[in-house]
Design a protein around this motif. Structure first.
Motif, short mmCIF file in Angstrom:
data_model
loop_
_atom_site.label_atom_id
_atom_site.label_comp_id
_atom_site.label_asym_id
_atom_site.label_seq_id
_atom_site.Cartn_x
_atom_site.Cartn_y
_atom_site.Cartn_z
N UNK A 1 0.75 -0.89 -0.05
CA UNK A 1 -0.25 -0.12 0.05
C UNK A 1 1.20 1.12 0.29
N UNK A 2 0.76 2.04 -0.50
CA UNK A 2 1.72 3.76 -1.18
C UNK A 2 1.88 3.46 -2.02
N UNK A 3 2.77 2.14 -2.51
CA UNK A 3 3.36 1.84 -3.74
C UNK A 3 3.23 2.37 -4.97
N UNK A 4 3.60 3.14 -5.42
CA UNK A 4 3.80 3.33 -7.02
C UNK A 4 3.89 2.63 -7.91
N UNK A 5 3.21 2.08 -8.65
CA UNK A 5 3.02 0.99 -9.78
C UNK A 5 3.31 2.10 -12.08
N UNK A 6 3.74 1.32 -12.09
CA UNK A 6 3.07 1.81 -13.88
C UNK A 6 2.28 0.49 -14.19
N UNK A 7 2.00 1.41 -14.99
CA UNK A 7 1.31 0.34 -16.31
C UNK A 7 1.49 -0.99 -16.73
N UNK A 8 1.32 -2.47 -16.17
CA UNK A 8 2.14 -3.55 -17.24
C UNK A 8 2.63 -3.61 -15.47
N UNK A 9 2.87 -3.26 -15.06
CA UNK A 9 3.87 -3.93 -13.44
C UNK A 9 3.48 -4.85 -12.65
N UNK A 10 4.46 -5.95 -12.84
CA UNK A 10 3.53 -7.30 -11.66
C UNK A 10 2.90 -6.95 -10.48
N UNK A 11 1.80 -6.69 -10.31
CA UNK A 11 1.60 -6.72 -8.99
C UNK A 11 0.93 -7.74 -8.13
N UNK A 12 1.29 -8.96 -8.58
CA UNK A 12 0.85 -10.27 -7.97
C UNK A 12 1.43 -11.14 -8.26
N UNK A 13 2.98 -12.29 -8.00
CA UNK A 13 3.34 -12.88 -8.13
C UNK A 13 2.91 -14.56 -8.59
N UNK A 14 2.84 -15.02 -9.51
CA UNK A 14 2.54 -16.73 -10.09
C UNK A 14 2.90 -17.29 -8.87
N UNK A 15 2.01 -18.32 -8.71
CA UNK A 15 2.64 -19.35 -7.33
C UNK A 15 2.14 -20.53 -8.56
N UNK A 16 3.47 -21.16 -8.34
CA UNK A 16 2.89 -22.60 -8.93
C UNK A 16 3.13 -22.54 -9.93
N UNK A 17 3.45 -24.25 -11.29
CA UNK A 17 3.12 -23.80 -12.71
C UNK A 17 1.29 -23.70 -12.96
N UNK A 18 0.73 -23.69 -12.70
CA UNK A 18 -0.10 -23.26 -13.46
C UNK A 18 -1.33 -22.59 -12.22
N UNK A 19 -0.48 -21.01 -12.93
CA UNK A 19 -0.57 -19.97 -11.99
C UNK A 19 -0.44 -19.14 -13.19
#
Lengths: 309, 438
Positions: B51-69
């Protein structure tokens, strides 16, 4: 439901033309009797009364079409009560009955009151002023002759064209192949009927009876006679096709129709009764759950038919 | 010529006239994006921003967890205002990243275009995975998993799904019409990845403009455009394969078992964006339609746009809707309100009036067998439903309930208004629950 009702109107009209007010009386008593029985049964069981769905009225009309025009009022009424109470409501009402309710009633009456149920009148078209004269149906005529002499009767009372238009003795609704086919055509047009059961049923009767006729035409009547006399058309198009009591898959329907045809010919040619359509359909009704079980469509992508073991 | 199709199925009124002639419009940015971390089949991604972080368009905000993700990306540049559970189209509150746009809509500098001729198959699959590409037809299955079949399963036929058999929806129709090169570049990339011998784009014959255009565009290429008879559910994977190839995917199996892979045309476009432009999946085409919306439109929406914003952009409601559906009327999901966000699977927002969805009272089954004729899987829906409703699970399963694709054709045709697919769905869930517990 309404379409089925309309489809039976030509047959009812022909019946009133040939048999006069007596046919109309039977039609009215049967229909009102079925409606009343349905209402009373549902009231007694504390269920919503659903006579407006038309199913009881159809059963009433079909029952009347399966009775002789001379049927006394009490016989008709009794038939209505049997059809709805024993043929339908005891099983849980619409959709739950294993047997065609109208045919249950007809067969109970035929076995219990053989005299009244086989007293046929000569058709007396409206305006001819003929009195009621009793006679035998063409099939009955043939069976009597064969039982007595082992041969075809020398002189049949009617011609094939008379049979086709309905000028013969018989149940109220079975006499006119023309009127029944008109009604059936309407049901095909409305996509309520599919061809499978009627074609398998009638086709089997024609093939099998034709075989016997070819072997011994002096004893066995030809397939056209089988087609036009008796209840084959009425049964094949309007009774055997009852959705509730017939199989659901195409394969099942073809099997069902073939079975009906086979039994009809066997009963007509070798049974005690001259006519076998009702018995044939009821017996095949009994086989319907079994047919359904063994004719399940192959599931998409299934490697082999499952569930039938 | 007789058009190809599958056996069974139904012909519901297609109701595409509301939006089929409307060109795609870019949906303006909403005041707030709610980007769910679970938008795909498989493990949900995990928030990697604070929270509070600035993000750019297209920046990863959630990381995949495992292969089927797959990872999840910021739909625009802005500030993370919350990472918390929010109402989700799946029916419960699920973790989401909430972004307040800064209005600059600035792309992340890390995202660079690439020349596909420099890339190996594995590079391409990895780019697709990193871009968060999922099946855009609605199921949202991670595309990179489908693109990595085990080596013994050779894909000979690659089918692209441009059927769009759901009534009302026109998103794929407009995309094929307006952005064919974006789709066809993806088609070529996927053909290269799979090494498929045959490539077919299946389109129903009710989109003659698309068929003409694609045939022109694909002249001289190995891509075959196949016009299909209009019938629901032709866009269902197994039915489309049956229509195009005549083959049946084995019960319980996958298309790759018979050497076929199916991708939606919109997925092909997302693959183009990912591989060539280096851009993650942050937008899609969505049809906002139905009698209860003032101005039906085909919108290019960013993932995470709240439904309320889509309603505003389309001129607001004509009347209080009787039903809010994400997707089409046959297989879409009913929503309780407009506070949920759109996801990668949001092909449509359908707003029906109360009179359109008035339920007819249920009657008894008279074994008319219309459901049997309609079932594309050749089941006995009324029989299965009757067993499921009585909790006779062994019988429900014996009659192949688990093969049901839940297309709803049986419920649609039932003259007695019996909720057949609903009962079968219940039966399937009960069977699975029982298996889990034992």
């Amino acid at each position: 439901m309404h379409a089925v009702f309309y489809s039976l109107l030509p047959a009812c009209g022909v019946a009133v033309y040939f048999f006069g007010p007596s046919a109309l009386t039977v039609l009215l008593i049967a229909t009102l009797g079925c409606l009343a029985t349905e209402a009373v049964c549902q009231r007694l069981m504390g269920q919503p009364v659903t006579i407006v769905d038309g199913s009881a009225a159809i059963t009433g009309v079909l029952l009347a079409l399966n009775l002789p025009p001379t049927s006394p009022w009490w016989l008709t009424l009794l038939g209505s009560v049997i059809a709805i109470a024993i043929g339908k409501q005891v099983y849980g009402g619409l959709g739950s009955n294993p047997f065609n309710p109208a045919l249950v009633a007809r067969v109970v009456l035929l076995i219990s009151f053989p005299v009244q149920m086989t007293t046929w009148s000569v058709p007396a078209p409206l305006g001819t002023g003929l009195d009621l004269v009793t006679t035998a149906t063409p099939l009955g005529e043939w069976k009597n002759a064969v039982m007595l002499t082992g041969k075809m009767p020398v002189d049949m009372q009617g011609s094939m064209s008379e049979y086709f238009f309905g000028n013969m003795a018989g149940s109220i609704g079975e006499i006119s192949a023309l009127a029944l086919l008109l009604g059936a055509a309407y049901l095909f047009y409305k996509r309520i009927l599919t061809w499978h059961i009627p074609v398998a049923f009638i086709g089997t009767v024609v093939l099998l009876s034709g075989l016997f006729w070819l072997v011994n035409p002096g004893k066995y009547p030809d397939p056209v006679f089988h087609l036009l006399t008796g209840g084959l058309i009425l049964g094949a198009f309007f009774m055997a096709t009852d959705m509730v009591t017939s199989p659901v898959s195409v394969k099942g329907m073809l099997l069902f129709g073939t079975g009906c045809g086979l039994l009809t010919v066997l009963i007509r040619l070798f049974g005690g009764y001259p006519e076998g359509v009702s018995f044939a359909i009821l017996l095949m009704n009994a086989a319907t759950p079994l047919i359904d079980r063994y004719t399940r469509p192959k599931t998409f992508g299934a490697l082999s038919q499952r569930g039938t073991q | 010529m007789k058009l190809k199709t599958f056996t069974g199925g139904i012909h519901p009124p297609d109701n595409k006239q509301w939006s089929s002639h409307k060109a795609i419009e870019n949906c303006p940015l909403p005041a707030e994006f709610i980007v769910p971390l679970a938008q795909h089949i498989g493990a949900p991604s995990v928030a990697c921003v604070e929270v509070g972080q600035h993000v750019a368009k297209g920046q990863e905000i959630g990381s995949a967890k495992g292969f089927v993700s797959v990872p999840v990306h910021a739909p625009t540049s802005g500030e993370i205002v919350a990472v918390e559970s929010r109402p989700h189209p799946w029916g419960t509150a699920l973790p989401a990243v909430v972004i307040k746009p800064d209005g600059e809509d600035r792309w992340s500098a890390e995202l660079q275009p690439a020349d596909p001729s420099d890339l190996s198959v594995d590079d391409m699959v990895e780019k697709v995975r990193q871009a968060g590409v999922v099946g855009m037809g609605g199921a949202a299955f991670p595309a990179h998993v489908k693109m990595s079949p085990p080596p013994e399963k050779k894909i000979r036929t690659l089918i692209f799904n441009g059927v769009e058999c759901e009534p009302y929806l026109t998103a794929d129709h407009r995309m094929m019409l307006e952005e064919p090169e974006r789709i066809l570049r993806g088609v070529a990339l996927l053909q290269y990845v799979f090494g498929a011998e045959r490539v077919v784009i299946g389109v129903e014959a009710n989109k003659p403009d698309v068929i003409d255009l694609l045939e022109k565009e694909c002249a001289g290429t190995p891509v075959e455009i196949m016009a299909l008879q209009v019938k629901y559910p032709q866009g269902a994977e197994k039915q489309l394969i049956a229509a195009v190839t005549g083959g049946e995917v084995p019960s319980g199996g996958l298309p790759m078992d018979i050497g076929v892979a199916v991708h939606n045309v919109a997925t092909a476009a997302a693959v183009t964006d990912a591989v060539i432009h280096g851009r993650p999946l942050i937008e899609r085409i969505c049809t906002v339609t139905g009698p209860a919306i003032r101005e039906p439109k085909n919108l290019r929406i960013r993932i995470g746009t709240p439904l309320s914003h889509l309603v505003d952009v389309c001129g607001g409601l004509v009347e209080e809707p009787g039903k809010i559906i994400l997707g089409g009327p046959m297989m879409g999901f009913t929503q309780l309100g407009f506070d949920v966000p759109s996801t990668r699977g949001t092909s449509g927002l359908l707003l029906l009036r109360s009179e359109d969805v008035a339920a007819q009272p249920e009657g008894p089954c008279i074994r008319c067998a219309r459901c049997v004729q309609a079932c594309p899987i050749h089941l006995l829906p009324a029989t299965i439903a009757a067993y499921a409703r009585r909790d006779l699970l062994a019988e429900t399963e014996e009659y192949c309930a688990m093969d049901c694709i839940e297309c709803g054709s049986c419920s649609y045709v039932c003259p007695a208004a019996i909720p057949l697919v609903q009962a079968i769905r219940y039966g399937k869930a009960a069977i699975l629950a029982k298996k889990r517990n034992s």
